[in-house]
Design a protein around this motif. Sequence first.
Motif, PDB file in Angstrom:
ATOM      1  N   TYR A  94      -7.121   0.083   1.698  1.00 34.22           N
ATOM      2  CA  TYR A  94      -6.096  -0.801   2.247  1.00 34.22           C
ATOM      3  C   TYR A  94      -6.468  -2.275   2.117  1.00 34.22           C
ATOM      4  CZ  TYR A  94      -3.065   2.747   4.271  1.00 34.22           C
ATOM      5  OH  TYR A  94      -2.167   3.777   4.426  1.00 34.22           O
ATOM      6  N   GLY A  95      -7.776  -2.565   2.015  1.00 36.79           N
ATOM      7  CA  GLY A  95      -8.214  -3.948   1.976  1.00 36.79           C
ATOM      8  C   GLY A  95      -7.545  -4.798   0.914  1.00 36.79           C
ATOM      9  N   PRO A  96      -7.450  -4.325  -0.340  1.00 36.78           N
ATOM     10  CA  PRO A  96      -6.828  -5.150  -1.373  1.00 36.78           C
ATOM     11  C   PRO A  96      -5.389  -5.534  -1.066  1.00 36.78           C
ATOM     12  CG  PRO A  96      -8.069  -3.366  -2.374  1.00 36.78           C
ATOM     13  CD  PRO A  96      -8.049  -3.096  -0.904  1.00 36.78           C
ATOM     14  N   TYR A  97      -4.649  -4.638  -0.429  1.00 32.05           N
ATOM     15  CA  TYR A  97      -3.240  -4.913  -0.155  1.00 32.05           C
ATOM     16  C   TYR A  97      -3.085  -5.846   1.044  1.00 32.05           C
ATOM     17  CZ  TYR A  97      -3.200  -1.002  -3.284  1.00 32.05           C
ATOM     18  OH  TYR A  97      -3.445  -0.200  -4.363  1.00 32.05           O
ATOM     19  N   LEU A  98      -3.954  -5.696   2.038  1.00 36.55           N
ATOM     20  CA  LEU A  98      -3.954  -6.647   3.152  1.00 36.55           C
ATOM     21  C   LEU A  98      -4.345  -8.041   2.657  1.00 36.55           C
ATOM     22  CD1 LEU A  98      -5.690  -4.455   5.886  1.00 36.55           C
ATOM     23  CD2 LEU A  98      -3.263  -5.078   5.775  1.00 36.55           C
ATOM     24  N   ALA A 154       0.827  -1.204   0.000  1.00 32.33           N
ATOM     25  CA  ALA A 154       0.000   0.000   0.000  1.00 32.33           C
ATOM     26  C   ALA A 154       0.865   1.259   0.000  1.00 32.33           C
ATOM     27  CB  ALA A 154      -0.930  -0.004   1.214  1.00 32.33           C
ATOM     28  N   GLY A 155       1.975   1.214   0.732  1.00 31.50           N
ATOM     29  CA  GLY A 155       2.891   2.355   0.762  1.00 31.50           C
ATOM     30  C   GLY A 155       3.508   2.623  -0.601  1.00 31.50           C
ATOM     31  N   LEU A 156       3.912   1.556  -1.291  1.00 30.72           N
ATOM     32  CA  LEU A 156       4.489   1.729  -2.630  1.00 30.72           C
ATOM     33  C   LEU A 156       3.465   2.331  -3.588  1.00 30.72           C
ATOM     34  CD1 LEU A 156       6.546  -1.573  -3.155  1.00 30.72           C
ATOM     35  CD2 LEU A 156       7.413   0.718  -2.612  1.00 30.72           C
ATOM     36  N   ILE A 212       1.213   9.598  -5.492  1.00 25.46           N
ATOM     37  CA  ILE A 212       1.690  10.951  -5.188  1.00 25.46           C
ATOM     38  C   ILE A 212       2.577  11.464  -6.323  1.00 25.46           C
ATOM     39  CG2 ILE A 212       3.189  12.285  -3.656  1.00 25.46           C
ATOM     40  CD1 ILE A 212       2.184  10.492  -1.361  1.00 25.46           C
ATOM     41  N   VAL A 213       3.473  10.619  -6.792  1.00 25.48           N
ATOM     42  CA  VAL A 213       4.367  11.019  -7.887  1.00 25.48           C
ATOM     43  C   VAL A 213       3.571  11.255  -9.163  1.00 25.48           C
ATOM     44  CG1 VAL A 213       6.263  10.257  -9.360  1.00 25.48           C
ATOM     45  CG2 VAL A 213       6.358   9.833  -6.898  1.00 25.48           C
ATOM     46  N   TRP A 214       2.608  10.368  -9.446  1.00 30.54           N
ATOM     47  CA  TRP A 214       1.835  10.467 -10.692  1.00 30.54           C
ATOM     48  C   TRP A 214       0.940  11.710 -10.699  1.00 30.54           C
ATOM     49  CZ3 TRP A 214       1.799   8.315 -15.366  1.00 30.54           C
ATOM     50  CH2 TRP A 214       0.655   8.444 -16.155  1.00 30.54           C
ATOM     51  N   ARG A 215       0.263  11.947  -9.569  1.00 35.34           N
ATOM     52  CA  ARG A 215      -0.683  13.065  -9.508  1.00 35.34           C
ATOM     53  C   ARG A 215      -0.042  14.363  -9.017  1.00 35.34           C
ATOM     54  NH1 ARG A 215      -5.912  10.036  -6.677  1.00 35.34           N
ATOM     55  NH2 ARG A 215      -6.330   8.589  -8.386  1.00 35.34           N
ATOM     56  N   ARG A 216       1.176  14.259  -8.481  1.00 30.52           N
ATOM     57  CA  ARG A 216       1.882  15.419  -7.930  1.00 30.52           C
ATOM     58  C   ARG A 216       1.032  16.122  -6.884  1.00 30.52           C
ATOM     59  NH1 ARG A 216       4.652  18.027 -13.399  1.00 30.52           N
ATOM     60  NH2 ARG A 216       5.789  16.124 -14.003  1.00 30.52           N
TER      61      ARG A 216
END
Length: 208
Positions: A192-196, A172-174, A180-184
């Motif tokens: 979070y559910g999908p990553y857990l 989730a952090g990645l 953040i980088v893509w949307r600036r």
Amino acid sequence: MSILFPIGWGVVGAAGGWLVRWGSVRLALLEELEPDGRPWQVYGPPILAAVAFAVFAYHMGPTLPLFERSVFILVLVQVIFFDLEHRLILDRVMFPSMVLALGLSLLGHPWWAGIATGLGAGLLFLLLAVIGWAIFKGEALGLGDVKLAVFMGLLLGPLPTIQAVFYGVFMAGLVSIGFIVWRRSLKGTIAYGPYLAAGTVIVLFLLP
């Protein structure tokens, strides 16, 4: 072991994934939600389930744990795609899955480990949800994530649950950094559910 069994079990997984997609559409309508018809939502569950089933079958062979874990893989695939689509983890999916995981955990040693882990994980995530709400004045973690944490604890037990949460938070952090980088921009949230759930699949594969 012949490669035919993993291939055949992958086909079973694809069929299970189609069933998951069909069920998710029906469940969405029950929740008065509009199902998403984009290709990744339609074909994602059968493809992911097929790949997971084949990899698990190649790794484990035709054993009882393979069949047990395959059932939970389908549950986790449903959670991944439904939460990505609707930002919702359904009680209609989680509660029956908790019952199945509880029954399996009672066969473990010690029998109470899964129960204690499920309760502990649920309370921790509930505390994090309350803290997130107090700090951000909004939903950082939903109650669906709390119920997913209970399910993970019941299914995996103490140490594997910690590992699954670590993998999930790391992924989730990645993804968050990528957004953040893509949307600036620092605005926006992720589910979070999908990553857990993905972290749980990884740990199910790593378990003996």
